[in-house]
Every structure is written in structure tokens, then in C-alpha cells.
Design a protein around this motif. Structure first.
Motif, PDB file in Angstrom:
ATOM      1  N   ASP A  49       0.892  -1.171   0.075  1.00  0.00           N
ATOM      2  CA  ASP A  49      -0.200   0.121   0.129  1.00  0.00           C
ATOM      3  C   ASP A  49       0.961   1.223   0.176  1.00  0.00           C
ATOM      4  OD1 ASP A  49      -2.339  -1.553  -0.196  1.00  0.00           O
ATOM      5  OD2 ASP A  49      -2.870  -1.233   2.085  1.00  0.00           O
ATOM      6  N   VAL A  50       1.989   1.210   0.816  1.00  0.00           N
ATOM      7  CA  VAL A  50       2.910   2.280   0.793  1.00  0.00           C
ATOM      8  C   VAL A  50       3.484   2.757  -0.593  1.00  0.00           C
ATOM      9  CG1 VAL A  50       4.960   3.366   1.684  1.00  0.00           C
ATOM     10  CG2 VAL A  50       3.433   2.213   3.213  1.00  0.00           C
ATOM     11  N   LEU A  51       3.913   1.509  -1.185  1.00  0.00           N
ATOM     12  CA  LEU A  51       4.531   1.694  -2.332  1.00  0.00           C
ATOM     13  C   LEU A  51       3.609   2.189  -3.527  1.00  0.00           C
ATOM     14  CD1 LEU A  51       6.658  -1.544  -2.526  1.00  0.00           C
ATOM     15  CD2 LEU A  51       7.448   0.939  -2.753  1.00  0.00           C
ATOM     16  N   THR A  52       2.291   1.794  -3.518  1.00  0.00           N
ATOM     17  CA  THR A  52       1.381   2.057  -4.564  1.00  0.00           C
ATOM     18  C   THR A  52       1.018   3.466  -4.468  1.00  0.00           C
ATOM     19  OG1 THR A  52       0.326  -0.066  -4.437  1.00  0.00           O
ATOM     20  CG2 THR A  52      -0.925   1.665  -5.300  1.00  0.00           C
ATOM     21  N   SER A  53       1.065   4.118  -2.997  1.00  0.00           N
ATOM     22  CA  SER A  53       0.457   5.543  -2.675  1.00  0.00           C
ATOM     23  C   SER A  53       1.685   6.224  -3.160  1.00  0.00           C
ATOM     24  CB  SER A  53       0.219   5.701  -1.288  1.00  0.00           C
ATOM     25  OG  SER A  53       1.219   5.408  -0.251  1.00  0.00           O
ATOM     26  N   THR A  54       3.068   5.997  -2.999  1.00  0.00           N
ATOM     27  CA  THR A  54       3.998   6.580  -3.303  1.00  0.00           C
ATOM     28  C   THR A  54       4.385   6.806  -4.905  1.00  0.00           C
ATOM     29  OG1 THR A  54       5.365   5.761  -1.194  1.00  0.00           O
ATOM     30  CG2 THR A  54       6.666   6.616  -3.216  1.00  0.00           C
ATOM     31  N   ARG A  55       4.042   5.704  -5.499  1.00  0.00           N
ATOM     32  CA  ARG A  55       4.021   5.862  -7.002  1.00  0.00           C
ATOM     33  C   ARG A  55       2.885   6.741  -7.623  1.00  0.00           C
ATOM     34  NH1 ARG A  55       7.188   1.435  -8.928  1.00  0.00           N
ATOM     35  NH2 ARG A  55       7.111  -0.375  -7.510  1.00  0.00           N
ATOM     36  N   GLU A  56       2.018   6.595  -6.945  1.00  0.00           N
ATOM     37  CA  GLU A  56       0.831   7.602  -7.385  1.00  0.00           C
ATOM     38  C   GLU A  56       1.067   9.114  -6.872  1.00  0.00           C
ATOM     39  OE1 GLU A  56      -2.892   5.960  -5.287  1.00  0.00           O
ATOM     40  OE2 GLU A  56      -3.194   4.400  -6.560  1.00  0.00           O
ATOM     41  N   ALA A  57       1.565   9.270  -5.910  1.00  0.00           N
ATOM     42  CA  ALA A  57       1.951  10.658  -5.654  1.00  0.00           C
ATOM     43  C   ALA A  57       3.182  11.080  -6.700  1.00  0.00           C
ATOM     44  CB  ALA A  57       2.525  10.816  -4.271  1.00  0.00           C
TER      45      ALA A  57
END
Length: 168
Positions: A49-57
Motif C-alpha cells: 500500500d505504501v509503495l502504491t501510494s508513493t508511485r501515485e504521488a
């Protein structure tokens, strides 16, 4: 109750106590296994989840940066077109080209460094997950070994008890 019946019941009572003791260890072992599995699942889910949100940001930042850069270029073009003086117009056009080159260089450096950091974070997360899994696997193996030894010890105690009690 006869003396013979008492002798037969003594080993059975000890066996029941020892079986209860072993079953408690088995329940604890099962609980530890389930806890380890759920911890690993939670860890993996949270990290993903952290990786996904970082990629989106990072993608959103890249889009906003490109949008602002496009607006800046459009505004500069409009400014150049409104100026009538050819010499000033050429100077601004040259300056704008240099600003665009600098802007593209900054964007390339920024994008590559963000991607490098994200890749590093991803690799670190994968390595950390691998290490946690290996540790939990080793803990599970050790726990299983201890449980097996406790079961063997219990059987040995039962056998010893069966041998010693009838002779008493």
C-alpha cells in the motif's frame, strides 16, 4: 478399590496430565504459527500500500510539474508575441529556449532521482519482506523442533512412569 486397580489408574492419571501439558504446547505452537502468518500478510499488504501510494504521488507530481511547465512556456510565448521590437523579441526567444532547456534538464534529473528512490525503496521492501519471512520460517522450524522434543520427552516420562509405578 483394590490395590491393583489403584496401580493401574496412577499411570493413566499421569498420562492424562502429560497429554494435557503436550496439548497446551501444541495449541501454543498453532497460535504462534497463525500469528506469524498474519503478521507477514499484514506486513506485505502495508508495504505494498505504501509503495502504491508513493508511485501515485510521484505520478501526480510529475503531471503537475509538466502542466506548470506548459503554462510557463505558453505565457512566455504570449509575452514574446505581444512585444513589437524585433531585437527584444529575438532576445526573449533565445532566453526562452535556454529556460526550456534548463527546465527539461531539471525535470529529467528530478524524475530520474524520484524513480531511483522509488526503486531503492521497492528493493528494500522486498529484501525486508524476505528477511522477515526467513526469520519467521526459522522461528517456526525451531518451534516445531521444540514441540517434537517435548512430545518425545512426554512419551519417555509416560513409559518410565508405567515401569516404575507397578513396582511400587
Amino acid at each position: 478399590m483394590s490395590n491393583e486397580e489403584t496401580k493401574k489408574q496412577m499411570p493413566n492419571a499421569v498420562d492424562l496430565i502429560l497429554d494435557g501439558w503436550v496439548n497446551s504446547f501444541k495449541a501454543l505452537h498453532t497460535f504462534q504459527t497463525e500469528l506469524a502468518e498474519k503478521s507477514l500478510q499484514t506486513f506485505a499488504t502495508t508495504q505494498k500500500d505504501v509503495l502504491t501510494s508513493t508511485r501515485e504521488a510521484l505520478s501526480k507530481i510529475e503531471e503537475e510539474k509538466n502542466s506548470i511547465s506548459g503554462e510557463l512556456n505558453a505565457n512566455l510565448q504570449n509575452t514574446i508575441q505581444t512585444i513589437n521590437n524585433d531585437q527584444v523579441s529575438q532576445l526573449l526567444s533565445s532566453w526562452m529556449s535556454q529556460v526550456e532547456e534548463i527546465n527539461h534538464s531539471v525535470q529529467a534529473i528530478s524524475a530520474s532521482s524520484s524513480q531511483v528512490l522509488l526503486d531503492l525503496f521497492t528493493q528494500t521492501q522486498v529484501q525486508l519482506e524476505t528477511n522477515v519471512k526467513a526469520t519467521l520460517d526459522q522461528q517456526q522450524k525451531n518451534s516445531s523442533d521444540v514441540l517434537n522434543k517435548i512430545e518425545l520427552l512426554t512419551e519417555h516420562i509416560k513409559e518410565t512412569n508405567r515401569i516404575l509405578l507397578p513396582t511400587v
